[in-house]
Design a protein around this motif. Structure first.
Motif, PDB file in Angstrom:
ATOM      1  N   UNK B 103       1.062  -1.588   0.053  1.00 56.25           N
ATOM      2  CA  UNK B 103       0.137   0.262  -0.344  1.00 56.25           C
ATOM      3  C   UNK B 103       1.052   1.384   0.032  1.00 56.25           C
ATOM      4  N   UNK B 104       1.843   0.775   0.579  1.00 50.88           N
ATOM      5  CA  UNK B 104       2.810   1.949   0.530  1.00 50.88           C
ATOM      6  C   UNK B 104       3.870   2.549  -0.803  1.00 50.88           C
ATOM      7  N   UNK B 105       3.293   1.174  -1.794  1.00 49.79           N
ATOM      8  CA  UNK B 105       4.078   1.286  -3.263  1.00 49.79           C
ATOM      9  C   UNK B 105       4.053   2.660  -3.984  1.00 49.79           C
ATOM     10  N   UNK B 106       4.658   3.719  -4.599  1.00 48.00           N
ATOM     11  CA  UNK B 106       4.500   4.880  -5.557  1.00 48.00           C
ATOM     12  C   UNK B 106       3.962   4.545  -7.166  1.00 48.00           C
ATOM     13  N   UNK B 107       2.752   3.658  -7.418  1.00 54.68           N
ATOM     14  CA  UNK B 107       3.219   2.280  -8.590  1.00 54.68           C
ATOM     15  C   UNK B 107       3.196   3.750  -9.445  1.00 54.68           C
ATOM     16  N   UNK B 108       3.093   4.703  -9.720  1.00 51.73           N
ATOM     17  CA  UNK B 108       4.148   5.376 -11.412  1.00 51.73           C
ATOM     18  C   UNK B 108       4.880   5.269 -11.066  1.00 51.73           C
ATOM     19  N   UNK B 109       6.239   5.136 -10.628  1.00 55.42           N
ATOM     20  CA  UNK B 109       7.227   5.511 -10.411  1.00 55.42           C
ATOM     21  C   UNK B 109       7.844   3.860 -10.695  1.00 55.42           C
ATOM     22  N   UNK B 110       7.261   2.798 -10.931  1.00 55.51           N
ATOM     23  CA  UNK B 110       7.577   1.135 -11.273  1.00 55.51           C
ATOM     24  C   UNK B 110       7.944   1.618 -12.816  1.00 55.51           C
ATOM     25  N   UNK B 153      -6.750   7.089   9.880  1.00 63.00           N
ATOM     26  CA  UNK B 153      -5.502   7.227  10.517  1.00 63.00           C
ATOM     27  C   UNK B 153      -4.270   7.661   9.638  1.00 63.00           C
ATOM     28  N   UNK B 154      -4.891   7.371   8.201  1.00 62.74           N
ATOM     29  CA  UNK B 154      -3.714   8.253   6.754  1.00 62.74           C
ATOM     30  C   UNK B 154      -4.091   9.486   7.197  1.00 62.74           C
ATOM     31  N   UNK B 158       2.796  13.038   9.461  1.00 65.21           N
ATOM     32  CA  UNK B 158       3.571  13.483   8.393  1.00 65.21           C
ATOM     33  C   UNK B 158       2.308  14.603   7.454  1.00 65.21           C
TER      34      UNK B 158
END
Lengths: 237, 165
Positions: B103-110, B153-154, B158
């Motif tokens: 859930x934290x992997x940015x798929x725009x960057x793969x 909680x999101x 940060x």
């Protein structure tokens, strides 16, 4: 270059057909295409503008007794380059901002998309939708997401898979798009509209030199836009 | 598998290479097994092409239509890794990683192939809950009101990068 002008729709021209442009924004794999497909079912004519790396879905409907032709613009994976080409935002009347409730990062990226949207379209209505609620047993619908509240944007829990709230969300997007087009006070929109109309005038009538000059400047402006789009689309620059 | 058959499981055999489907033949009340040989598959074959061929094959199609596409991809990958001499454990580990969603992997960057695998995995859950025209409980307009009772909680923590937007 000549046919680009013919193939890319104009939305501010008053040429009989009432057109609005609705764009979808959000991270890769949040379900943007799936949502549009669920709304349109079989009644759509997808149009792939391959030079532009985008997909267009055209939809005919009626808003307040008026026939409206809606173009939904889908990114076709362009979001992977992190920002969209300016032509994607050009003349848009409404934006649907999508994130995936199963992936936190897609929510955390909303501010970036929204910021980019506002650079190009400071005032168009924007809707936020939380997709894939079916994937987490709807538990997520007990939670409120602050992003939409903070920016005072309408918020929808949706599922492209089982259809929850998809039709409602798109209908409201179309209504906002038409509402915006009717009442826009955005400076760029007003200027564009004037230029388009002058452009028509100079093409269809013999006009005196004063208007003719304005017509020419409109012409120049459009050509520039085309050039810019063509470069971005082929990725040669 | 529609009315006549219901799928029980789908697996693979390495040597000689074949896909297996176990299913119940409802009319006969019997459990049967169908073997589908995998021909001309090598270390360098394109897995997705073989999956498509199997799913389109007129003789196999009806046994495979309930098998998730990602499962067929994973099974053929196991076979391919085996041909490449990789251990079963290592292969299973890698495949699990490639087809699971962080859930934290940015798929725009793969890269495109990584994104394709993640999308295939997502497609399974999309299909699982899908209601489509023709289903008995399909409705075009589905409206539901939700009343959130707690803050996500999101939103906590940060928020620093979110100063302007």
């Amino acid at each position: 270059m000549a046919d680009l002008r013919a193939s890319v729709p104009e939305y501010d021209k008053e040429d009989g057909e009432y057109k609005v442009k609705v764009i979808c924004l959000g991270d890769s794999a949040v379900g943007k295409s799936k949502l549009v497909e669920r709304f349109l079912m079989d009644g759509y004519q997808p149009q792939q503008l391959s030079t532009y790396a985008l997909t267009l879905f055209r939809y005919q409907t009626e808003v307040g007794g008026k026939d409206v032709c809606v173009d939904f613009w889908d990114t076709a994976g362009q979001e992977r380059f992190n920002n969209m080409h300016p032509s994607y935002y050009y003349q848009a009347h409404c934006c649907i901002l999508v994130f995936d409730v199963t992936r936190k990062v897609t929510y955390k990226n909303l501010p970036n998309w929204f910021k980019e949207l506002r650079q190009y379209r400071p005032e168009i209505p924007c809707l936020v939708c939380a997709n894939k609620i079916d994937d987490v047993d709807y538990k997520v619908t007990q939670k409120s997401f602050n992003f939409a509240k903070k920016h005072q944007l309408p918020f929808y829990f949706v599922s492209a898979s089982d259809g929850t709230n998809v039709v409602k969300m798109f209908r409201e997007a179309i209504q906002s798009a038409v509402g915006y087009k009717e009442n826009t006070t955005d400076f760029t929109d007003l200027v564009m509209r004037e230029l388009e109309n002058l452009d028509d005038l100079s093409l269809s009538n013999d006009v005196d030199s004063g208007v003719d000059t304005a017509g020419n400047s409109a012409e120049t402006h459009t050509d520039e836009a085309d050039e810019e789009q063509a470069e971005g689309a082929t990725g040669t620059t | 598998m529609s009315r006549q058959y219901s799928l029980r499981k789908c697996g693979i055999r390495f040597d000689p290479p074949a896909l297996f489907v176990t299913y119940t033949d409802k009319s006969a009340g019997k459990t049967r097994c169908r073997t589908m040989p995998i021909r001309n598959f090598t270390k360098t074959s394109t897995v997705t092409r073989f999956v498509e061929d199997f799913r389109k094959n007129p003789r196999h199609k009806k046994y495979l239509e309930d098998v998730p596409k990602s499962q067929l991809e994973k099974l053929l990958r196991l076979l391919q890794d085996n041909l490449r001499g990789m251990s079963l454990d290592q292969s299973l580990n890698e495949i699990r990683k490639e087809y699971s969603i962080d859930p934290n992997e940015d798929l725009n960057k793969v890269d495109e192939e990584t994104l394709r695998k993640k999308k295939t995995a997502m497609e399974d859950s999309f299909e699982k809950n899908r209601k489509k025209p023709g289903d008995p409980d399909f409705e075009y307009e589905v409206e539901r009101d939700f009343q959130p009772v707690e803050t996500c909680e999101w939103d906590s923590g940060d928020s620093g990068s979110d100063a302007d937007f």
